[in-house]
Motif scaffolding. Structure first.
Motif, short mmCIF file in Angstrom:
data_model
loop_
_atom_site.label_atom_id
_atom_site.label_comp_id
_atom_site.label_asym_id
_atom_site.label_seq_id
_atom_site.Cartn_x
_atom_site.Cartn_y
_atom_site.Cartn_z
N MET A 114 36.14 43.64 54.78
CA MET A 114 36.25 43.31 53.36
C MET A 114 35.13 42.34 53.00
N ASN A 115 34.20 42.73 52.12
CA ASN A 115 33.10 41.85 51.77
C ASN A 115 33.56 40.73 50.85
N GLN A 116 32.67 39.74 50.69
CA GLN A 116 33.03 38.52 49.96
C GLN A 116 33.43 38.79 48.51
N ARG A 117 32.69 39.69 47.86
CA ARG A 117 32.97 39.99 46.46
C ARG A 117 34.32 40.68 46.30
N HIS A 118 34.60 41.63 47.19
CA HIS A 118 35.88 42.33 47.12
C HIS A 118 37.03 41.37 47.43
N ARG A 119 36.82 40.48 48.41
CA ARG A 119 37.85 39.49 48.76
C ARG A 119 38.16 38.59 47.57
#
Length: 202
Positions: free
Chosen positions: A1-6
């Motif tokens: 899970m990338n930072q933006r999605h998180r």
């Protein structure tokens, strides 16, 4: 899970918990007190604490603060107390999150008893703070900001303190149980990130 999605997921979860806090707050037992004021028995604080256990103190505190402040703003009796509500509910979340995630690091543990113990202790810390802070803060807020007479502010603080204690007991039990029931599901779904394995602690 990338930072933006998180971040997107966290914000969505914060909004959900804000809504839950609002609903639990407005479904209250209102207790009229002298001077046209009121206090209440409600479970809004439970969802603030639960949000802090799941999302961390910042997001959890923000969820509870937003949800219950909106509840105040939509109630003509409580509207003047909305700033106090925002500050105190945000503080509950910060303290619960601090104890659960910075002190105990419950997201790193696979020990169910350890997680149960520290999730409950975190709730006790946050809601215990509120038991003392709410009436004290309320006393000064009502006397010096709202201009109520000292004796009335004192009486209201005592009544509010009793209701706050009842709310705290209910909220500790509710948040502790809900978190430990939901935790396996959240871990499995990836909504709660387990960072590293932790051995049993004292």
């Amino acid at each position: 899970m990338n930072q933006r999605h998180r971040l997107t997921v966290k914000l969505a979860q914060t909004a959900i918990f804000a809504a839950l806090s609002y609903v639990a707050f407005v479904l209250q037992i209102k207790i009229p007190v002298p001077g046209g004021d009121a206090t209440s028995i409600h479970a809004g604080n439970a969802f603030c604490a639960l949000a802090a256990l799941i999302l961390g103190g910042g997001y959890g505190g923000l969820a509870g603060a937003i949800g219950m402040t909106i509840g105040d703003l939509l109630d003509p009796i409580y509207i003047v107390g909305a700033p106090k509500t925002f500050i105190l509910k945000f503080a509950i979340g910060l303290i619960v999150g601090l104890v659960a995630h910075r002190v105990a690091k419950i997201n790193e543990s696979t020990d169910k008893k350890y997680v149960m113990k520290w999730s409950v202790l975190a709730c006790v810390a946050g809601l215990g703070f509120n038991v003392f802070a709410d009436p004290i803060f309320g006393y000064f807020y009502k006397q010096y900001i709202l201009g109520q007479p000292q004796q009335m502010a004192e009486t209201l603080a005592k009544i509010n303190g009793a209701a706050t204690l009842i709310n705290a007991i209910v909220s500790v039990v509710l948040a502790g149980v809900l978190y430990n029931v939901l935790r396996p599901v959240l871990l499995k779904s990836g909504m709660l990130m387990k960072e590293t394995k932790r051995t049993k602690a004292v």
